[in-house]
Design a protein around this motif. Sequence first.
Motif: not given
Length: 262
Positions: A111-113, A199-201, A211-213, A222-224
């Motif tokens: 998710q964070a290429l 940002l990763m949660d 936080f991600l929103a 963002t990475v979930d």
Amino acid sequence: MAGVAGQPIVHSLSPLIHTAWIAAAGLDADYRAFGPEDAAAFADLVAAGRQGELRGLNVTAPFKEQALALADQAGPAARTSGSANLLLFEAGRVRAESTDGAGLMTALAEQALGLDVRGQAVVVLGAGGAARAAVAVLIDAGAEVGVVNRTRARAEALAAALGATVADADGLDRAVLVVNALSVAPDIDLSRLRDDVVLMDMTYRPLTTAFLAAGRQRGMTTVDGLAMLIGQARPSFRALFGRDAPDVDVRTAALAALGETS
């Protein structure tokens, strides 16, 4: 028989994920949730594993550090991080492993290429078992890791044990990645962060945390936590059942269980 142990545990998606893989692989196996009320009850569950009643256990909060302490031996990732999210039982002995770090790196890759943490400042929020695993794997990946925690003494202890630092405002300013390993929304000023920060949660309920929103509103990547959950589950499945997880779409099923669409 295998499962996941934590408290609370009722909302865990691990049984859904592993059961889908078990069905796709055609295994005669069962994977269920266990909710020990306290440390003593968790120790009793591990004792049942020693007696052959379980093949293994994934472990989540608040038992990850206790899981390592109860083991007879531990893999490198568990020893380095000081916590375990996987216990394997064989012939009355317990082996501790940690797949959390692998799950984190898998989630970032998905998710964070393009993110490369080598030689870069990274901040981890929290000082529990999941935070320890994150700090350990990110240091191993070459990042300069800073730790932020509400109780500074815990951040200092974690940093000293793993070779990290205790982050300050300057550390947040420089970070290319901020990982929230807290169970609550972090109290940080996103305006202080780089525009290209990731940002990763680790939390996946809700999938898009506050936080991600907030990060997405600023255009941040963002990475979930669901990506990390599935990422750590794959090596766990291999360890528990002796084969790779089948190539089936467990994320869509997990999203449906969460009431999410993407």
